[in-house]
Scaffold this motif. Structure first.
Motif, PDB file in Angstrom:
ATOM      1  N   PHE A 105     -34.721  62.047  87.988  1.00  0.00           N
ATOM      2  CA  PHE A 105     -34.691  63.512  88.036  1.00  0.00           C
ATOM      3  C   PHE A 105     -34.237  64.073  86.698  1.00  0.00           C
ATOM      4  O   PHE A 105     -34.770  65.066  86.198  1.00  0.00           O
ATOM      5  N   GLU A 165     -36.224  66.454  83.878  1.00  0.00           N
ATOM      6  CA  GLU A 165     -35.805  67.757  83.379  1.00  0.00           C
ATOM      7  C   GLU A 165     -35.797  67.782  81.855  1.00  0.00           C
ATOM      8  O   GLU A 165     -35.666  68.833  81.242  1.00  0.00           O
ATOM      9  N   LYS A 207     -27.587  71.696  83.861  1.00  0.00           N
ATOM     10  CA  LYS A 207     -27.404  72.755  84.864  1.00  0.00           C
ATOM     11  C   LYS A 207     -28.556  72.748  85.847  1.00  0.00           C
ATOM     12  O   LYS A 207     -28.370  72.948  87.044  1.00  0.00           O
ATOM     13  N   ALA A 208     -29.769  72.540  85.337  1.00  0.00           N
ATOM     14  CA  ALA A 208     -30.936  72.541  86.220  1.00  0.00           C
ATOM     15  C   ALA A 208     -30.805  71.441  87.264  1.00  0.00           C
ATOM     16  O   ALA A 208     -31.115  71.634  88.446  1.00  0.00           O
ATOM     17  N   ILE A 209     -30.335  70.263  86.839  1.00  0.00           N
ATOM     18  CA  ILE A 209     -30.167  69.160  87.791  1.00  0.00           C
ATOM     19  C   ILE A 209     -29.108  69.520  88.816  1.00  0.00           C
ATOM     20  O   ILE A 209     -29.298  69.326  90.025  1.00  0.00           O
ATOM     21  N   ASP A 231     -28.083  72.392  89.776  1.00  0.00           N
ATOM     22  CA  ASP A 231     -28.576  73.417  90.709  1.00  0.00           C
ATOM     23  C   ASP A 231     -29.526  72.813  91.723  1.00  0.00           C
ATOM     24  O   ASP A 231     -29.487  73.146  92.920  1.00  0.00           O
ATOM     25  N   SER A 232     -30.392  71.929  91.260  1.00  0.00           N
ATOM     26  CA  SER A 232     -31.322  71.277  92.192  1.00  0.00           C
ATOM     27  C   SER A 232     -30.553  70.469  93.223  1.00  0.00           C
ATOM     28  O   SER A 232     -30.907  70.449  94.406  1.00  0.00           O
ATOM     29  N   ASP A 233     -29.513  69.813  92.750  1.00  0.00           N
ATOM     30  CA  ASP A 233     -28.710  69.023  93.687  1.00  0.00           C
ATOM     31  C   ASP A 233     -28.147  69.915  94.776  1.00  0.00           C
ATOM     32  O   ASP A 233     -28.109  69.541  95.951  1.00  0.00           O
ATOM     33  N   LEU A 248     -29.450  72.446  95.963  1.00  0.00           N
ATOM     34  CA  LEU A 248     -30.512  72.812  96.889  1.00  0.00           C
ATOM     35  C   LEU A 248     -30.738  71.750  97.951  1.00  0.00           C
ATOM     36  O   LEU A 248     -31.245  72.042  99.040  1.00  0.00           O
ATOM     37  N   GLN A 249     -30.383  70.510  97.590  1.00  0.00           N
ATOM     38  CA  GLN A 249     -30.585  69.458  98.576  1.00  0.00           C
ATOM     39  C   GLN A 249     -29.723  69.724  99.793  1.00  0.00           C
ATOM     40  O   GLN A 249     -28.564  70.092  99.697  1.00  0.00           O
ATOM     41  N   GLU A 250     -30.341  69.528 100.943  1.00  0.00           N
ATOM     42  CA  GLU A 250     -29.664  69.856 102.187  1.00  0.00           C
ATOM     43  C   GLU A 250     -28.518  68.879 102.454  1.00  0.00           C
ATOM     44  O   GLU A 250     -28.590  67.709 102.106  1.00  0.00           O
TER      45      GLU A 250
END
Lengths: 153, 819
Positions: free
Chosen positions: A111, A115, A132-134, A136-138, A140-142
């Motif tokens: 991942f 990025e 930061k993008a990673i 933030d994506s993390d 988002l993970q439920e």
């Protein structure tokens, strides 16, 4: 960049990212060949190897070898910087990254790479933004609970 | 069914396996579990299972049954699923799989998703492994995203567009409008990817390139670059004190493409290039990476010379850097520029030569190529020494190239024949088995043409193979020479070095060893056998031995050898009278001159002129030239009779005069095609090129020294007739530097068929000693076909009480004397 390989000192593959299309068998053959070439080089040699019509740029960080295959017109010295940047990103994300982190969290390593590089070209030159993008994506993970309750489709 | 084990658990378990077999067992068990889970269409654990599958795939195990599952994950609503799904797609699916097209719809939907990270996933996947069909279908979406204000998406869209263009170049046009505003961004990510996109477009399409030059892209880029360098510290993009080196390098690369072959663009970037070149910190790799790109750009565009010198100096500094990577990069760049900026690169020659001793193979290779490019007339001796030393110690993969390179350079710049032969010898003995096959005939021709070095050459070659005859090219050349010049070898005539004492038997011993040895290739054996045969006319005591050897090979298994032996046998038995003629000394070959035999061998038999005239065309061997046949020089029907004042030393032989020079091939083609029986494979003179070494053309026609031996010197001076351009008037002047006079001096000359010669009376027949006087004589040469002038001369005189006689060829006529 045509492909990126990460492998240990014993030749075990830890990550492979291909930006060109090749049959699986071919990829395996290439990996075997390149691992052999690089592991047999000693300390005194440069970080660059001519291989077929590509250039291999590699660097060892602790027990891991990072190897990129670039085209003839690409800048080798800059590729070393690209590799270094990737290591820095891993380090920032994992905090003092070591080989074990990459083994147990290989999907995260992918991942992070995604990025930083798309299609063999660098997409983000700021360390801060990439990490930061990673993160933030993390987010988002439920969570496990959310995951179980949410319908799939 | 219990929940499938977690990913980390699996990884841990597999790592405990102590053998490959144990690991395989674990994997198989888990795969079976995963497969049944897939069959059950379990949504909850699909993600976990695919992740485990991906891990096993990395270990090298097959995972294709997970492909469809990846698609299902991508289609899922859960972000976690999508993440793993897309990862799996990038790892397991590629355009070669049929199922990959099923992804297209999912990606399309995700490109329009409300969450940017989902859009990001889709863009990333498309940009890494999208097939042409997918790209065609989704290009429109990508183009839309290229125009968004969201910089996170914009940068990804730009790289996705790059991938689309690479896969489907026709779609490039479509992205053009979006590029208008790309560089107005502040965001470095967008800037960087935009520059990459623009680079891709300019590289692929000259129209695009022209367009971007027109819209003044260069000033824009220059401005951005300037800001990067001048602006203060920006921690976000900083690498060792340099601001966003990635962006800097990409801009430099785009500038290179824009400035190539374009004066205006090149001029617009001169300043910034100079600025970057001088201000960039060189202590770390980062700075050097930028400098490297700058140098590449400077050398590729139409930069002013000051800038180019600056660039080469940077490379020179790189060469001295301790860091191997930097040296490597410097050598690569120098190799690219050595043709255009030769002199500047020459200045760094000694450093480059030092790199030959580096331990790194790639550095050595580049240093070698660069060294060959830098060899010229002035430095050839020194360079060759280094290169020969390199040949000695380098890896086998280099030896062939190095040897070829040395031969080429030696041929072009050899300061003397002796040096040339020595160099060749050194290469043959050091790397003899790596020398290319076509080098052998070239070398043989070179040796033949170095007339005065024959004895020296054959002696050295003999000594070389005495100890070791395994290197085939060396043995081939040596065998050939021994066959040709074996008589010089046994007579110990070497002038250049201490002559060795060799008997005929010893020479035959070595040739026979070559024949017998298992190491000798078939071709080599052929050389050896022919050499032995030739020696039958050059040696005196061992003819019987030779006969025996030849007859043994008449029943050899090797067809080539057998054929040769049988024919040589026949030569001994039925055509013995022709043998001396057929095995005559090789003539000097076409490459440099087209004259006849360099030396004339006194054969055992008598003149068999009648027989020789009916002989079929020789395979590069001249008909026998007895000493007596010299008269043919004078008496040939095509040659104007010469009227010497002194009576001829021997009577002209009768009607069957050999048109000695008439058999010479006067055009540029090879000496003769090989006759089937005495096939000499290497004499493929086609394709050989060489420039005769003419002196600098001075005003008027330069005079030459036609002959200079034993104190007798003959100079030729030339005049062209104004009335008849085919006539050249040569005035010869003979002088005598010894302490006794030469009397009864007779000068005779012969020219090839197409010429006519008229010799006028000499001034006298006595040449006084101590150069105190000369004999002059005028020769008129008619050359209606404007062929290259050649002449054979015969001199007879009395000196110190004995009769002297000599034959020589004059082939150093200046072009103005006959053109």
């Amino acid at each position: 960049i045509h492909f990126i390989l990460l492998f240990s000192r014993q030749g075990k593959l830890r990550l492979q990212k291909w930006y060109t299309t090749l049959p699986d068998k071919e990829k395996k053959k290439i990996i075997r060949e390149i691992v052999q070439i690089i592991l047999s080089r000693n300390q005194k040699t440069s970080s660059f190897v001519d291989w077929k019509d590509l250039k291999l740029v590699y660097k060892r960080y602790a027990s891991l070898y990072f190897c990129c295959a670039i085209e003839d017109q690409d800048n080798e010295l800059l590729t070393l910087e690209v590799v270094h940047r990737y290591v820095e990103l891993l380090d920032r994300y994992f905090g003092n990254v070591c080989e074990l982190d990459i083994i147990f969290n290989f999907e995260k390593a992918y991942f992070i790479l995604d990025e930083f590089i798309i299609g063999g070209e660098v997409q983000e030159t700021s360390k801060k933004i990439a990490v930061k993008a990673i993160e933030d994506s993390d987010m988002l993970q439920e969570t496990v609970e959310e995951y179980m309750n949410k319908p799939a489709f | 069914m219990p929940a499938p084990i977690r990913l980390r658990e699996l990884i841990r378990t597999i790592r405990t396996a102590r053998t490959q077999a144990e690991e395989r067992e674990m994997i198989q068990k888990e795969c079976a579990a995963i497969r049944s889970s897939f069959r059950e269409e379990d949504n909850t654990y699909r993600c976990r299972n695919v992740a485990k599958l991906l891990y096993m795939h990395m270990l090298g195990y097959p995972a294709h049954f997970g492909q469809l599952e990846c698609l299902k994950l991508i289609a899922s609503q859960k972000f976690t699923d999508k993440r793993i799904g897309y990862l799996g797609a990038m790892l397991l699916l590629d355009e070669r799989q049929d199922v990959h097209l099923l992804m297209t719809n999912c990606i399309k939907n995700d490109l329009n998703h409300s969450t940017q990270y989902v859009q990001g996933l889709a863009l990333c996947t498309l940009g890494c492994m999208g097939s042409s069909e997918m790209c065609r279908d989704l290009a429109g979406e990508v183009e839309k995203l290229l125009k968004t204000s969201n910089s996170y998406l914009r940068k990804k869209a730009a790289l996705c567009a790059v991938h689309v263009i690479r896969k489907v170049p026709e779609l490039m046009e479509m992205f053009l409008p979006a590029t208008k505003n790309l560089l107005n961004e502040k965001n470095h990510g967008v800037l960087h990817t935009s520059v990459v996109l623009l680079t891709e477009m300019c590289e692929r399409s000259p129209d695009m390139l022209a367009h971007f030059r027109k819209v003044r892209l260069v000033p824009q880029l220059v401005r951005i670059l300037k800001n990067l360098i001048m602006s203060g510290y920006s921690p976000e993009h900083d690498v060792s004190g340099i601001s966003d080196p990635f962006l800097q390098v990409r801009i430099l690369r785009l500038l290179r493409i824009l400035g190539r072959n374009d004066d205006d663009s090149s001029e617009a970037m001169n300043d910034i290039l100079a600025q970057v070149a001088t201000n960039t910190e060189t202590s770390k790799n980062v700075g050097n990476a930028i400098l490297y790109e700058t140098v590449l750009t400077i050398m590729d565009i139409k930069s002013e010379s000051g800038l180019r010198v600056l660039a080469i100096n940077i490379l020179g500094r790189f060469l001295l850097n301790n860091d191997k990577n930097i040296r490597y990069v410097a050598l690569t760049s120098l190799l690219k520029t050595v043709q255009t900026d030769h002199n500047a690169v020459q200045r760094h020659r000694s450093t480059i030569v030092d790199c030959l001793k580096d331990l790194d193979v790639s550095i050595k290779r580049r240093a070698m190529e660069l060294s060959f490019a830098l060899v010229n007339g002035n430095n050839v001796r020194g360079m060759m020494k280094e290169l020969l030393y390199f040949l000695d110690s380098c890896e086998p993969e280099f030896k062939a190239d190095c040897a070829s390179g040395i031969f080429l350079a030696a041929e072009k710049y050899a300061p003397s024949k002796r040096w040339h032969i020595d160099t060749i010898m050194r290469v043959l003995t050091t790397a003899g088995s790596y020398v290319r096959d076509d080098a052998v005939p070239n070398l043989i021709q070179l040796i033949t043409n170095s007339v005065e070095m024959h004895a020296y050459t054959v002696q050295r070659l003999y000594k070389a193979i005495l100890g070791d005859y395994s290197q085939q090219p060396l043995v081939q050349v040596a065998s050939w020479c021994i066959g040709e010049y074996g008589d010089l070898l046994v007579s110990g005539q070497c002038e250049e070095e201490e002559p060795i004492q060799v008997t005929e038997d010893e020479v035959l011993d070595i040739l026979e060893s070559v024949l017998i040895s298992n190491m000798s290739a078939s071709v080599t054996r052929g050389y050896a056998l022919t050499a032995i045969m030739k020696l039958s006319t050059r040696f005196t005591c061992t003819v019987n031995r030779i006969k025996k050897v030849v007859s043994i090979y008449g029943s050899s298994i090797d067809v080539e050898l057998q054929q040769r032996a049988v024919e040589y046998n026949a030569l001994f038995k039925k055509y013995d009278h022709m043998r001396p003629a057929l095995l005559e000394r090789m003539p000097v070959m076409e490459k440099v001159t087209t004259n006849g035999p360099a030396e004339i061998v006194q054969t055992n038999g008598e003149t068999e002129t009648a027989v020789l005239e009916t002989k079929p065309p020789p395979s590069g061997l001249q008909p026998a030239n007895q000493a007596n046949d010299l008269l043919d020089l004078l008496g040939g029907s095509d040659i104007t009779p010469v009227i010497p004042t002194a009576p001829p030393s021997k009577p002209a032989s009768g009607g069957e005069l050999l048109d000695l020079l008439g058999d010479l091939n006067l055009t540029g083609s090879p000496v003769s095609p090989p006759a089937p029986q005495i096939a000499q494979p290497p004499f493929l003179l086609d394709g050989l090129t060489s420039q005769p070494l003419f002196n600098d053309i001075a005003a008027g026609i330069p005079s030459i020294t036609a002959y200079n031996k034993n104190g007798l010197k003959i100079d030729f001076t030339f005049e062209r007739s104004n009335t008849n351009p085919s006539v050249t008037v040569i005035t010869i002047q003979a002088s005598n530097s010894t302490e006794l006079e030469m009397t009864d001096f007779v000068f005779q000359a012969a020219v090839p068929k197409t010429f006519q010669l008229q010799l006028l009376s000499p001034s006298s027949s006595v040449i006084p000693a101590f150069n105190s006087g000369t004999i002059t004589q005028v020769i008129k040469v008619l050359n209606p076909q404007k062929q290259q002038l050649r002449m054979r001369i015969k001199l007879t005189y009395n000196h110190k009480g004995s009769a002297m006689q000599d034959l020589a060829e004059v082939n150093n006529f200046p072009p103005q004397s006959w053109q």
